[in-house]
Design an enzyme around this catalytic site. Structure first.
Site, PDB file in Angstrom:
ATOM      1  N   HIS A 167      -1.762   4.034  -4.400  1.00 18.71           N
ATOM      2  CA  HIS A 167      -2.358   2.983  -3.597  1.00 18.71           C
ATOM      3  C   HIS A 167      -2.375   3.307  -2.103  1.00 18.71           C
ATOM      4  O   HIS A 167      -3.043   2.610  -1.341  1.00 18.71           O
ATOM      5  CB  HIS A 167      -1.602   1.669  -3.825  1.00 18.71           C
ATOM      6  CG  HIS A 167      -1.758   1.133  -5.209  1.00 18.71           C
ATOM      7  ND1 HIS A 167      -2.601   0.071  -5.512  1.00 18.71           N
ATOM      8  CD2 HIS A 167      -1.196   1.498  -6.380  1.00 18.71           C
ATOM      9  CE1 HIS A 167      -2.538  -0.184  -6.805  1.00 18.71           C
ATOM     10  NE2 HIS A 167      -1.697   0.669  -7.357  1.00 18.71           N
ATOM     11  N   ASP A 376      -4.645   3.770   6.525  1.00 21.72           N
ATOM     12  CA  ASP A 376      -4.443   2.914   5.361  1.00 21.72           C
ATOM     13  C   ASP A 376      -5.162   3.519   4.167  1.00 21.72           C
ATOM     14  O   ASP A 376      -6.274   4.047   4.314  1.00 21.72           O
ATOM     15  CB  ASP A 376      -5.010   1.510   5.609  1.00 21.72           C
ATOM     16  CG  ASP A 376      -3.945   0.432   5.547  1.00 21.72           C
ATOM     17  OD1 ASP A 376      -2.900   0.664   4.917  1.00 21.72           O
ATOM     18  OD2 ASP A 376      -4.168  -0.646   6.127  1.00 21.72           O
TER      19      ASP A 376
END
Length: 467
Positions: A167, A376
């Protein structure tokens, strides 16, 4: 009484945390409710339909919890000691891997005893999955805390279909090679049949490292191993339950809360909004500094504009996070002390967690959303905002270093390291014409609603099971 758990399952999800939170009722009895969060939202419908098993830690240390049935699937808690949480989770996962995988924004710490704990805990998760999987079952392992599980599980159960999804970003070879146990991580991931990443670039980083292992050859997103197996690495950009969030955002309760939130902020003409877990990768220092300078220069008028920044507490036992919290407190205080407005603060900073309804109400009142991480894997805040903000007279300012930037190309893109460039882009997002904003918002909202969380889960599992 809870229903008895199944002995074996065709689908196993393995994650650091369980998808449930413990609730103590008024009479002292204990119940479990589904946790909020994108992963739970994504996988619960799949689990309910297939009757699977979710394996994970239940959140308390030095405690054994028996497996139980929950909402159509089985829960298998994995016990962790306080020392294991300190070394495996706070240590290796979040003080070694997290900064290493986020461009070494903070310096990674390498301790041998942390690596030992990481191996020990990963083996416990693998053992639990092996014990509950039917012959030929599908096992989907989640995220950076469990990168050794695929190989450990493969050794125990070569009959299984094993998938892994990361993730967070996967670093380039120049950074990854700093890790003393780099071969262990790469070989751990190569135990999977399918390794998923948020972006193609992250997958390419992994493949480049995998091809350096002895006897491993590969091309076109796949590597062939000496044992004859083939491992596929591919991007599967994660998303959100866009329709569900839009429905919540337009519910009477949330709309009423949104009106109250705007009134509480003094009913400004423009609200800038940021929401982040308090983490050094989120670029909070740079963002607050940029907005503060716009207030200082008069380009943003605190009589007309309010910057609402919500920071949710995170890893408060880790030194770097405590330092970041103090830095932001001082920075916000210094900016607000210069404000000429007595009616309200230029920056309304809230260091707290809020309910899903309150967060959705904040999205509803945000005229300009600031999502400016230094790095991110994806950043679902950007997608949540687009789903919740049904009016098109809005703007999304987005870091080019968020995985979401590859999908949301109509956003106002910024380099969060460039303070002056970020200031100029924020001003443009505030001042652009309604026609320009509407065109951008329509395109991005269409992307989010067409590529939702169901598509993400289905595409990964369909490829894994069809490999």
């Amino acid at each position: 009484m809870s229903e008895p758990v199944q002995e074996k399952a065709k689908l196993i999800v393995v994650a650091n945390r369980l998808p449930v939170d413990r609730v103590v009722n008024d009479d002292g009895s204990v119940a479990w409710r589904s946790s909020p969060g994108g992963l739970v939202t994504a996988l619960e419908p799949v689990m309910k339909a297939r009757g699977g098993v979710w394996i994970g830690w239940h959140g308390a240390t030095d405690e054994e919890v028996d497996p139980f049935h929950h909402d159509g699937y089985d829960i298998v808690p994995v016990a962790l000691s306080e020392l294991e949480v300190e070394r495996y989770y706070e240590g290796f996962s979040n003080a070694t891997l997290w900064p290493l995988y986020h461009d070494c924004i903070a310096e990674p710490v390498f301790h041998r005893e942390w690596w030992d704990a990481y191996q020990q805990v990963n083996r416990r998760f693998a053992d639990a999955a092996a014990a509950r999987a039917e012959h030929g079952a599908t096992v989907w392992v989640q995220d950076y805390q469990l990168q050794l599980v695929p190989q450990l599980l493969r050794e125990l159960r070569p009959d299984l279909r094993i998938g892994f999804f990361l993730h967070i970003p996967f670093p380039p070879i120049e950074l990854f090679n700093r890790l003393p146990w780099r071969d262990g991580i790469i070989n751990g991931l190569l135990g999977a049949d399918l390794v998923g990443f948020q972006t193609p670039g992250h997958g390419s980083n992994f493949l480049r490292l995998a091809r350096r292992q002895p006897g491993v050859e590969g091309a076109r997103g796949r590597v062939h191993l000496p044992d004859g197996r083939m491992v596929t690495a591919k991007a599967f950009p994660i998303s959100i339950d866009a329709a569900g969030m839009a429905e919540l955002a337009n519910s009477p309760k949330v709309l009423a809360e949104a009106r109250q939130l705007r009134a509480d902020l003094g009913d400004p003409s423009t609200i800038l909004f940021g929401v982040d877990r308090l983490d050094y990768s989120k670029g909070l220092r740079n963002r607050v500094r940029a907005v503060g300078e716009l207030f200082d220069s008069g380009e943003l008028d605190p009589e007309e504009v309010v910057f609402l920044q919500l920071a949710t507490p995170s890893r408060e036992r880790v030194k770097e996070y405590r330092i970041l919290r103090d830095d932001i407190d001082l920075l916000v205080g210094r900016i607000n002390s210069k404000s000429a407005s007595l009616a309200r603060s230029a920056i309304n900073y809230r260091y707290t967690s809020v309910s899903r309804e309150t967060l959705t109400g904040m999205y509803q009142i945000a005229d300009v959303m600031l999502v400016t991480p230094l790095l991110d894997g994806m950043n679902l805040v950007a997608k949540e905002y687009l789903a919740c903000r049904s009016r098109n007279d809005s703007a999304l300012v987005l870091s080019e270093f968020a995985g979401a930037a590859l999908e949301l190309k109509q956003a106002y893109m910024v380099n969060p390291y460039d303070i002056d460039g970020m200031k100029a882009t924020i001003l443009r997002a505030v001042r652009d014409s309604p026609r320009v904003k509407a065109r951008k918002m329509r395109a991005m909202r269409r992307q989010v609603f067409e590529h939702d969380i169901d598509l993400w889960a289905d595409s990964f599992l369909n490829q894994l099971e069809g490999e």
